[in-house]
Scaffold this motif. Structure first.
Motif, PDB file in Angstrom:
ATOM      1  N   SER A 229      62.614  21.529  31.392  1.00 21.50           N
ATOM      2  CA  SER A 229      61.640  21.179  32.433  1.00 21.50           C
ATOM      3  C   SER A 229      62.278  20.978  33.799  1.00 21.50           C
ATOM      4  CB  SER A 229      60.879  19.910  32.038  1.00 21.50           C
ATOM      5  OG  SER A 229      60.177  20.108  30.829  1.00 21.50           O
ATOM      6  N   HIS A 230      63.497  20.457  33.842  1.00 19.68           N
ATOM      7  CA  HIS A 230      64.119  20.142  35.131  1.00 19.68           C
ATOM      8  C   HIS A 230      65.218  21.151  35.500  1.00 19.68           C
ATOM      9  CE1 HIS A 230      62.152  16.177  35.646  1.00 19.68           C
ATOM     10  NE2 HIS A 230      62.164  16.157  34.312  1.00 19.68           N
ATOM     11  N   SER A 231      66.124  21.415  34.590  1.00 21.72           N
ATOM     12  CA  SER A 231      67.262  22.270  34.927  1.00 21.72           C
ATOM     13  C   SER A 231      66.885  23.739  34.998  1.00 21.72           C
ATOM     14  CB  SER A 231      68.384  22.081  33.902  1.00 21.72           C
ATOM     15  OG  SER A 231      68.771  20.732  33.833  1.00 21.72           O
ATOM     16  N   PHE A 232      66.292  24.251  33.931  1.00 19.12           N
ATOM     17  CA  PHE A 232      66.025  25.683  33.872  1.00 19.12           C
ATOM     18  C   PHE A 232      65.041  26.124  34.935  1.00 19.12           C
ATOM     19  CE2 PHE A 232      63.627  29.282  31.886  1.00 19.12           C
ATOM     20  CZ  PHE A 232      64.633  30.214  32.044  1.00 19.12           C
ATOM     21  N   ARG A 233      64.080  25.292  35.270  1.00 22.87           N
ATOM     22  CA  ARG A 233      63.095  25.671  36.281  1.00 22.87           C
ATOM     23  C   ARG A 233      63.771  25.949  37.623  1.00 22.87           C
ATOM     24  NH1 ARG A 233      58.157  21.656  37.078  1.00 22.87           N
ATOM     25  NH2 ARG A 233      57.868  22.333  34.918  1.00 22.87           N
ATOM     26  N   ASN A 234      64.770  25.156  37.966  1.00 21.09           N
ATOM     27  CA  ASN A 234      65.473  25.370  39.224  1.00 21.09           C
ATOM     28  C   ASN A 234      66.538  26.467  39.117  1.00 21.09           C
ATOM     29  OD1 ASN A 234      64.565  23.032  41.169  1.00 21.09           O
ATOM     30  ND2 ASN A 234      64.843  22.075  39.175  1.00 21.09           N
ATOM     31  N   ALA A 235      67.120  26.608  37.941  1.00 13.64           N
ATOM     32  CA  ALA A 235      68.124  27.662  37.754  1.00 13.64           C
ATOM     33  C   ALA A 235      67.493  29.040  37.646  1.00 13.64           C
ATOM     34  CB  ALA A 235      68.947  27.373  36.502  1.00 13.64           C
ATOM     35  N   LEU A 236      66.189  29.090  37.422  1.00 18.71           N
ATOM     36  CA  LEU A 236      65.510  30.362  37.226  1.00 18.71           C
ATOM     37  C   LEU A 236      65.415  31.179  38.506  1.00 18.71           C
ATOM     38  CD1 LEU A 236      64.098  31.915  34.945  1.00 18.71           C
ATOM     39  CD2 LEU A 236      61.941  30.886  35.669  1.00 18.71           C
ATOM     40  N   LEU A 237      65.547  30.536  39.670  1.00 15.11           N
ATOM     41  CA  LEU A 237      65.389  31.215  40.948  1.00 15.11           C
ATOM     42  C   LEU A 237      66.329  32.407  41.107  1.00 15.11           C
ATOM     43  CD1 LEU A 237      64.245  31.449  43.809  1.00 15.11           C
ATOM     44  CD2 LEU A 237      65.844  29.664  44.513  1.00 15.11           C
ATOM     45  N   PRO A 238      67.646  32.235  41.005  1.00 18.92           N
ATOM     46  CA  PRO A 238      68.526  33.407  41.142  1.00 18.92           C
ATOM     47  C   PRO A 238      68.365  34.409  40.015  1.00 18.92           C
ATOM     48  CG  PRO A 238      69.793  31.485  40.457  1.00 18.92           C
ATOM     49  CD  PRO A 238      68.423  30.990  40.800  1.00 18.92           C
ATOM     50  N   VAL A 239      67.950  33.953  38.840  1.00 18.66           N
ATOM     51  CA  VAL A 239      67.765  34.869  37.706  1.00 18.66           C
ATOM     52  C   VAL A 239      66.592  35.810  37.974  1.00 18.66           C
ATOM     53  CG1 VAL A 239      67.225  35.007  35.247  1.00 18.66           C
ATOM     54  CG2 VAL A 239      68.752  33.224  36.082  1.00 18.66           C
ATOM     55  N   ILE A 240      65.507  35.285  38.540  1.00 22.18           N
ATOM     56  CA  ILE A 240      64.339  36.115  38.830  1.00 22.18           C
ATOM     57  C   ILE A 240      64.674  37.166  39.890  1.00 22.18           C
ATOM     58  CG2 ILE A 240      62.037  36.091  39.868  1.00 22.18           C
ATOM     59  CD1 ILE A 240      61.513  33.472  38.463  1.00 22.18           C
ATOM     60  N   THR A 241      65.357  36.764  40.934  1.00 21.42           N
ATOM     61  CA  THR A 241      65.723  37.725  41.982  1.00 21.42           C
ATOM     62  C   THR A 241      66.698  38.770  41.446  1.00 21.42           C
ATOM     63  OG1 THR A 241      67.433  36.164  42.740  1.00 21.42           O
ATOM     64  CG2 THR A 241      65.330  36.092  43.849  1.00 21.42           C
ATOM     65  N   LEU A 242      67.608  38.356  40.575  1.00 24.29           N
ATOM     66  CA  LEU A 242      68.525  39.313  39.959  1.00 24.29           C
ATOM     67  C   LEU A 242      67.770  40.300  39.092  1.00 24.29           C
ATOM     68  CD1 LEU A 242      71.430  40.257  39.221  1.00 24.29           C
ATOM     69  CD2 LEU A 242      71.359  38.605  37.346  1.00 24.29           C
ATOM     70  N   THR A 243      66.731  39.850  38.414  1.00 23.83           N
ATOM     71  CA  THR A 243      65.949  40.728  37.544  1.00 23.83           C
ATOM     72  C   THR A 243      65.325  41.868  38.337  1.00 23.83           C
ATOM     73  OG1 THR A 243      65.456  38.886  36.064  1.00 23.83           O
ATOM     74  CG2 THR A 243      64.020  40.815  35.939  1.00 23.83           C
ATOM     75  N   ALA A 244      64.834  41.572  39.530  1.00 25.63           N
ATOM     76  CA  ALA A 244      64.244  42.623  40.360  1.00 25.63           C
ATOM     77  C   ALA A 244      65.277  43.685  40.710  1.00 25.63           C
ATOM     78  CB  ALA A 244      63.659  42.016  41.638  1.00 25.63           C
ATOM     79  N   LEU A 245      66.506  43.268  41.013  1.00 28.09           N
ATOM     80  CA  LEU A 245      67.561  44.224  41.331  1.00 28.09           C
ATOM     81  C   LEU A 245      67.960  45.037  40.101  1.00 28.09           C
ATOM     82  CD1 LEU A 245      69.827  41.978  43.594  1.00 28.09           C
ATOM     83  CD2 LEU A 245      68.050  43.586  44.291  1.00 28.09           C
ATOM     84  N   LEU A 246      68.045  44.381  38.955  1.00 33.43           N
ATOM     85  CA  LEU A 246      68.413  45.093  37.729  1.00 33.43           C
ATOM     86  C   LEU A 246      67.343  46.116  37.349  1.00 33.43           C
ATOM     87  CD1 LEU A 246      69.862  42.190  35.535  1.00 33.43           C
ATOM     88  CD2 LEU A 246      71.122  43.971  36.743  1.00 33.43           C
ATOM     89  N   PHE A 247      66.091  45.780  37.603  1.00 36.61           N
ATOM     90  CA  PHE A 247      65.011  46.724  37.302  1.00 36.61           C
ATOM     91  C   PHE A 247      65.148  47.969  38.159  1.00 36.61           C
ATOM     92  CE2 PHE A 247      60.720  48.449  37.350  1.00 36.61           C
ATOM     93  CZ  PHE A 247      60.343  48.329  36.031  1.00 36.61           C
ATOM     94  N   GLY A 248      65.528  47.782  39.429  1.00 38.31           N
ATOM     95  CA  GLY A 248      65.767  48.934  40.291  1.00 38.31           C
ATOM     96  C   GLY A 248      66.910  49.794  39.788  1.00 38.31           C
ATOM     97  N   GLU A 249      67.958  49.154  39.274  1.00 33.65           N
ATOM     98  CA  GLU A 249      69.077  49.907  38.710  1.00 33.65           C
ATOM     99  C   GLU A 249      68.649  50.694  37.481  1.00 33.65           C
ATOM    100  OE1 GLU A 249      72.416  47.456  37.935  1.00 33.65           O
ATOM    101  OE2 GLU A 249      72.646  46.792  40.000  1.00 33.65           O
ATOM    102  N   LEU A 250      67.757  50.128  36.683  1.00 34.95           N
ATOM    103  CA  LEU A 250      67.299  50.820  35.481  1.00 34.95           C
ATOM    104  C   LEU A 250      66.574  52.113  35.825  1.00 34.95           C
ATOM    105  CD1 LEU A 250      65.949  48.065  33.066  1.00 34.95           C
ATOM    106  CD2 LEU A 250      67.841  49.621  32.672  1.00 34.95           C
ATOM    107  N   LEU A 251      65.799  52.096  36.905  1.00 31.86           N
ATOM    108  CA  LEU A 251      65.063  53.297  37.285  1.00 31.86           C
ATOM    109  C   LEU A 251      66.009  54.435  37.646  1.00 31.86           C
ATOM    110  CD1 LEU A 251      62.202  51.769  39.481  1.00 31.86           C
ATOM    111  CD2 LEU A 251      62.129  52.440  37.078  1.00 31.86           C
ATOM    112  N   ALA A 252      67.211  54.096  38.098  1.00 36.89           N
ATOM    113  CA  ALA A 252      68.159  55.122  38.512  1.00 36.89           C
ATOM    114  C   ALA A 252      69.275  55.360  37.507  1.00 36.89           C
ATOM    115  CB  ALA A 252      68.786  54.731  39.862  1.00 36.89           C
ATOM    116  N   GLY A 253      69.519  54.402  36.614  1.00 36.01           N
ATOM    117  CA  GLY A 253      70.716  54.471  35.790  1.00 36.01           C
ATOM    118  C   GLY A 253      70.514  54.696  34.320  1.00 36.01           C
TER     119      GLY A 253
END
Length: 315
Positions: A229-253
């Motif tokens: 409830s406290h830690s993961f919710r705040n740690a999720l921010l960089p993970v979500i932004t990284l996911t968008a970049l990884l999805f872009g890599e998947l379309l090309a890689g």
């Protein structure tokens, strides 16, 4: 927020222009003549000249580029030299396949990488942390083509659980479509899971050492509530932004994976186009991939601002 998005779009325009110049110029340096492949075995000089005139291949390269770019701006990516189909139509057929594969790969990556990252952070410097790190390193080190071949031999040839190759549209036969996509999605997802695991672990370690987490523990909250409830919710921010970049890599890689499992997606399309010297298709696919990657970067930037109150307040 509109001003922020507008600035990002202004940066994307010259980026796409530079990419288009490189794509068009480097394509012309490839050996071979596509007209020779189109003319057949006899290769009548009159036919060769007619084809070059039809596709404007006799024009100077700068003139060819300007004509091509003008068509791109109008939504016309040209005509395939091999199939005589509009490139935009070919991309429309293949892109949904790769998007489906990318989505399923991200599901595997999240299901494997994020829980492992949380566990490694909570159990820092323990056996579980070391095991998670070894698994993540293995996921990054094992080549996709080798893992794909091994899965085909084990799951398809020996056990007969899933089809070894092929593809069925999810709109035609959803069950068959998922069966054909599970193995290639797992192959792509394992490498992404390793990346997500490392970033989730780092983000969780930073949050777990924060003052408000110590306060939450001092209040007597359960470890589960503190972590989720406290830690993961705040740690999720960089993970979500990284996911968008990884999805872009998947379309090309996903080229190798699509080739191994005979999936008619973006990767197979561009490989076939390169071997056939189909310039229009290569240029169209690369430009669409670049647009997709820039779009995913924009989405990552927007998500980061939306999820971070300090950045949102500064706009």
């Amino acid at each position: 927020m509109p001003v922020f998005i507008g600035k990002r779009l202004l940066v994307a325009i010259p980026t796409l222009l530079i990419i288009s110049i490189f794509v068009f110029s480097l394509q012309k340096l490839l050996p071979g003549d596509p007209v020779l492949a189109m003319a057949g075995e006899e290769r009548d000089p009159a036919v060769l000249e007619l084809l070059r005139e039809k596709y404007h291949l006799n024009d100077p390269i700068p003139v060819q580029y300007v004509n091509w770019l003008g068509g791109v701006l109008k939504g016309d990516l040209g005509i395939s030299l091999r199939t005589n189909q509009p490139v935009l139509e070919l991309i429309g057929e293949k892109l949904p396949v790769t998007i489906q594969l990318a989505i399923m790969a991200m599901i595997f990556a999240f299901a494997i990488g994020v829980p492992m990252g949380i566990l490694a952070a909570v159990k820092k410097n323990t056996v579980l942390d070391y095991i998670a790190s070894i698994v993540a390193l293995s996921g990054l080190s094992v080549p996709n083509f080798w893992l794909g071949i091994m899965l085909i031999l084990l799951v398809s040839v020996n056990l007969g659980w899933l089809p070894a190759s092929g593809y069925e549209s999810i709109f035609v036969d959803p069950v068959r479509s998922l069966q054909t996509m599970i193995m290639p999605a797992f192959v792509l997802g394992t490498a992404l899971a390793a990346t997500l695991m490392r970033h989730t672990r780092s983000a969780m370690l930073g949050v777990l050492s924060a003052d408000y987490i110590r306060t939450a523990r001092a209040k007597g909250l359960s470890p589960r509530e503190v972590v989720l409830s406290h830690s993961f919710r705040n740690a999720l921010l960089p993970v979500i932004t990284l996911t968008a970049l990884l999805f872009g890599e998947l379309l090309a890689g996903a080229v190798l994976t699509e080739q191994i499992f005979t999936i008619p997606g973006f990767g197979k399309l561009i490989v076939d186009a390169v071997f056939n010297r189909d310039y229009a298709v290569v240029q169209g696919v690369v430009m669409c991939t670049a647009v997709g990657f820039i779009l995913m970067n924009l989405i990552a930037d927007v998500l980061y601002v939306l999820l971070n109150p300090r950045l949102r307040a500064s706009l």
